[in-house]
Design an enzyme around this catalytic site. Sequence first.
Site, PDB file in Angstrom:
ATOM      1  N   LYS A 115     -10.108   1.595  -1.692  1.00 38.76           N
ATOM      2  CA  LYS A 115     -10.367   1.158  -0.317  1.00 38.76           C
ATOM      3  C   LYS A 115     -11.753   1.606   0.123  1.00 38.76           C
ATOM      4  O   LYS A 115     -12.106   2.776   0.015  1.00 38.76           O
ATOM      5  CB  LYS A 115      -9.294   1.736   0.605  1.00 38.76           C
ATOM      6  N   GLU A 163       0.831  -1.207   0.000  1.00 39.28           N
ATOM      7  CA  GLU A 163       0.000   0.000   0.000  1.00 39.28           C
ATOM      8  C   GLU A 163       0.867   1.260   0.000  1.00 39.28           C
ATOM      9  O   GLU A 163       1.859   1.352   0.708  1.00 39.28           O
ATOM     10  CB  GLU A 163      -0.890  -0.004   1.242  1.00 39.28           C
ATOM     11  N   CYS A 193      -5.377  -2.613   3.548  1.00 40.17           N
ATOM     12  CA  CYS A 193      -5.135  -2.315   4.963  1.00 40.17           C
ATOM     13  C   CYS A 193      -6.346  -2.647   5.833  1.00 40.17           C
ATOM     14  O   CYS A 193      -6.662  -3.806   6.056  1.00 40.17           O
ATOM     15  CB  CYS A 193      -4.737  -0.853   5.113  1.00 40.17           C
TER      16      CYS A 193
END
Length: 606
Positions: free
Chosen positions: A368, A300, A453
Amino acid sequence: MELILQVIFSSVFSGFMLSAAIPNEFYLFGCPVFTLAAFIPLYLIFNKIKDFKTAFLAFFLQTLTTHLISSFWLAYFKDFAIFTLGASALATACIGGAFGLCFFIPYYTSDCQNKLNEYYAGVSFLSLKTVRGSVVFRVLYFAATYTLYEWVKSSGFLGYPWGTVSSAMYRWPLLMQTASITGTYGITFMVILFNGLAAETLMQYFGNYSLQKRRTEDTIQTAKVFGLLLLLMLIHGLYQYDKPRKPVKELVTITVQQNSNPWNEESDKKSILTSQKLTKEKIDELEMAGSKADLVVWSEGCLQRAFPTSESYYSWYPSEKSLADFVREIKVPCIFGGSVVRREKTKKYFNSSLLYDADGLYRGYYAKNHLVPFAEALPFIEVPPVHAFMEKVVGISAGWAPGDQYVFFDVPCHVTENFKLPAVKNIDLTKDYYEQKKEEEKPYTVRISTPICFDDAFTDIMRPLFLNGTELFINITDDSWSLKKSSEIQHFVIASYRAIEYRTTLVRSSNAGYSVVVDPAGKVIADLPLFEEASLASNIPVFKRQMTTYARFGNWLPYLCIIVLVTCAVWSYFSFSPYDYIPGERKLKKSKKTDKKKKKNSKNKK
């Protein structure tokens, strides 16, 4: 005052014990033994609490202590500690306090019943037969309350599934297997149930109860039920953990851990060049072994320029070897962590995973979906006064925008001898012979989803990804800012449950660790050391998709706990009748019927 001090000590000690069980700097993968006694002090103190304020304080302090000790590394999140640690700790503690109020309801009404029983000793219909006096009720109510608390704190915009009981259980993998049925909340429920039983046993051993025999019988019966559930969990866990699983596909994947902190770098040049070097080393190793990579994954945030406008930028940058030229050189599809900008009414920036094909062309992105509250997502930032305050006082002018769709990458892979062709074949008559033949010769692919994440900790993200066809989870993350090993391992442990819940292989590529490959039983197939520059080439097994109980029904156990909690609370509250007891007076209201019966009895005696 003495009671308040006891509440403070018991609650803080309970929070400390749970924090010691969760992965920490001393026990890197946690010490689940501590969970077996962590909640006993909290359970015991509720037998002394007399009001709702103290009940709120008990759960507030327990949850606050757990959060501050286990997630102390949130203070390293740039200069946002007041939000990441302070705001999250306060929110978590307030949620915990609210559930302390819920848990106290039966104790409050039981206290009223006990006062009644003092005045009418021997009248069995008052407290001897009420469900609140039952050990079964008290223990189940406690387990349901805390399980529901963990679900609430782990869900929604403010969700934070760290500091949970399940995150402490990594060293007991047989119990972890239950996640494919109940999710992580079944494990929490069983641990809290054990603590409640242990506390009841201690109270009976050291206490002096007039109902000692009844309580002992209840405890024994509850322990038998707990023992049966535990036995079933262990049998299921042993079967799933040692079950032979044969992959139907394989994906030779290179994961890169460049061990750099993007927040401390003015540009992404060093990160890109380091990642190129680590990737090329593994490409050469595979060629020497007569193999070839199918996919390369970088972590990321390794690219700082926003796509799609920066696609041309990375066609010449870095000057030593551009990103696009590097992909064309190795001839392997790549997934990079970066960002995407969309111009709508205003500019929106998305934390994204970017897909390049083997020809070095940018093909698309996944944004995300679940952002970190008060760090990536800033509530009401679009309101001018709030925006001005955040920019001047905190130094934040904008946050990320959440993704608005689920995206999958279909990557060519190898099939194994266990792979079988589907029974149905579609023939499109609109295509000519040559196009159809070319279509039939397409390579086999594996459908990949790339949660970023925080995404990998949430059911509302991972479950739809799985239900829509994911065959392999590849998580890219950046936890390097935390500077602590316990932070890296806590995130890994939480993510590892996703592999078990959906019986699907999970790959994690983190820029500082913990980069790892986890099979459907939660076993680590391959990994890299923390905070080191390294890369990993692995034959990632892809298994036939199977619909687990958890995948089909989701978080059914917390909903069941809601039913238990509401039913017990309502039953407990309304089973005490205000018409029978006048608070502050040592007497009961007498009904007209009882007065008439007494008059008749006295006449008959005369």
